[in-house]
Design an enzyme around this catalytic site. Structure first.
Site, mmCIF file in Angstrom:
data_model
loop_
_atom_site.group_PDB
_atom_site.id
_atom_site.type_symbol
_atom_site.label_atom_id
_atom_site.label_comp_id
_atom_site.label_asym_id
_atom_site.label_seq_id
_atom_site.Cartn_x
_atom_site.Cartn_y
_atom_site.Cartn_z
ATOM 1 N N GLY A 1 0.806 -1.216 0.000
ATOM 2 C CA GLY A 1 0.000 0.000 0.000
ATOM 3 C C GLY A 1 0.839 1.266 0.000
ATOM 4 C CD GLN A 2 -0.551 7.258 0.833
ATOM 5 O OE1 GLN A 2 -0.934 8.037 -0.017
ATOM 6 N NE2 GLN A 2 -0.992 7.309 2.087
ATOM 7 C CG ASP B 1 -4.768 -14.878 5.705
ATOM 8 O OD1 ASP B 1 -5.036 -13.712 6.072
ATOM 9 O OD2 ASP B 1 -5.634 -15.767 5.551
ATOM 10 C CG LEU C 1 2.054 -0.324 7.821
ATOM 11 C CD1 LEU C 1 2.948 0.307 6.768
ATOM 12 C CD2 LEU C 1 1.731 0.680 8.922
ATOM 13 C CB ALA C 2 -2.326 -5.666 6.732
ATOM 14 C CD GLN D 1 -12.056 -1.573 3.328
ATOM 15 O OE1 GLN D 1 -11.521 -0.800 2.528
ATOM 16 N NE2 GLN D 1 -12.976 -1.179 4.192
ATOM 17 C CB SER E 1 -7.669 5.477 11.669
ATOM 18 O OG SER E 1 -8.421 6.422 10.919
ATOM 19 C CD GLU F 1 -12.708 8.576 9.401
ATOM 20 O OE1 GLU F 1 -13.848 8.364 9.848
ATOM 21 O OE2 GLU F 1 -12.457 9.488 8.599
ATOM 22 C CE1 TYR G 1 -9.722 2.186 7.713
ATOM 23 C CE2 TYR G 1 -10.230 4.131 9.025
ATOM 24 C CZ TYR G 1 -9.321 3.349 8.337
ATOM 25 O OH TYR G 1 -7.995 3.740 8.293
#
Length: 319
Positions: free
Chosen positions: A11-12, A58, A80-81, A83, A125, A127, A149
């Site tokens: 990812g980023q 996984d 950092l994994a 969704q 996060s 959020e 999330y």
């Protein structure tokens, strides 16, 4: 040579973090569910794929996590994994919650069992704070998640705190506010704005369709934020830190500045659609990053206008 295992390297943030650690002399391992057939376009874009030792893993399978840790023998693990889309979490709530909570739980359990001391970074996060009604959130602000999330990020942060206290693990959470770069996927609204505006400037004739424009966020530059992640694991004691610029601006500001830099009036090219408005959304996201400034000697340097310029100039990887 120090070794680092980055879970979610494709990812980023994982890609920029890998680049940073390589420059610091680390031996870098990275995981993917399919290390042989997975897409690592960001690592290729940064010119570092050949320097990474990739491992199939996984995060939701404990044995898989344990094998990856024993194989890489890391001094530091960066989780950092998961969704990563707030919007998509409303459509895939179970998958989103499981990807974060089971993933970090497996890492913590595996590290607890290891005889060596391993330092763990967990990506939290902003959020998770929910709507603070305009008040700037700090590390003591209670979580009030308002999306699947956010709920997942709050739960995984609590897991990290519990294992740190109960088992004396060196485990930290970086509570990151929004951070962007050209490596953002298209599903993120900032990248959608940038790429659609560029096409419009090139004569596409389309409209940029968005939901709410009155929401406000703290936007930073992703390559700066991975430096903060690393600094957390270099401290004497583990702790959690808010990583943000400390400046909040509206999505309308982001849109208007993007079109202005392209010589266009955004109001001629943007339409709003109720279909893109989430069941719940945060009106204002504000941060107080003073703790990171003092303890980590870290402070964001890149503001919104420069961030937008670099996204406009960067190469877009549509994945």
């Amino acid at each position: 040579m120090l070794k680092a295992l980055i879970i979610g390297i494709s990812g980023q943030d994982g890609s920029y973090l890998a680049d940073l650690l390589l420059k610091k002399g680390y031996d870098v391992f990275g995981t993917s569910r399919d290390a042989q057939g997975g897409s690592f376009r960001r690592l290729t874009y940064l010119g570092i794929k050949k320097e990474i030792q990739l491992i199939s893993m996984d995060p939701e399978d404990f044995r898989s996590v344990l094998v990856a840790i024993k194989k890489s023998k890391p001094d530091e693990i960066y989780f950092l994994a998961g969704q990563s889309s707030v919007g998509l979490s409303f459509e895939q709530p179970a998958e989103t919650i499981q990807s974060f909570t089971i993933g970090i739980l497996n890492v913590l359990e595996a590290v607890k069992m290891e005889p060596r001391d391993i330092r763990v970074y967990h990506a939290g996060s902003s959020e998770a704070f929910g709507d603070t009604e305009g008040a700037a959130a700090n590390e003591k602000t209670p979580f009030q998640p308002r999306s699947p999330y956010a709920l997942a990020k709050a739960s995984s942060t609590w897991l990290v705190n519990n294992y740190r206290e109960a088992y004396d693990l060196f485990a930290c959470t970086g509570i990151l506010f929004n951070h962007e770069s050209p490596l953002r996927p298209a599903r993120f609204v900032t990248q959608k704005i940038i790429q659609t505006a560029k096409r419009i400037a090139n004569g596409s004739g389309e409209k940029l369709v968005l939901g709410r424009l009155d929401v406000s966020r703290d936007w930073g530059w992703a390559p700066e934020y991975v430096e903060a992640m690393w600094r957390m694991l270099q401290q004497e004691k583990p702790d959690d830190y808010i990583i943000a610029t400390g400046k909040t601006q509206s999505l309308e500001d982001f849109v208007s500045k993007t079109f202005e830099l392209l010589g266009l009036d955004w109001q001629n090219h943007v339409v709003q659609s109720p279909d893109l408005m989430r069941p719940t959304d945060l009106s204002i996201s504000k941060a107080d990053p003073q703790k990171a400034k003092i303890a980590l000697n870290w402070e964001a340097q890149i503001g919104l206008e420069r961030l937008i310029k670099m996204m406009l100039e960067g190469e877009f990887l549509n994945s």
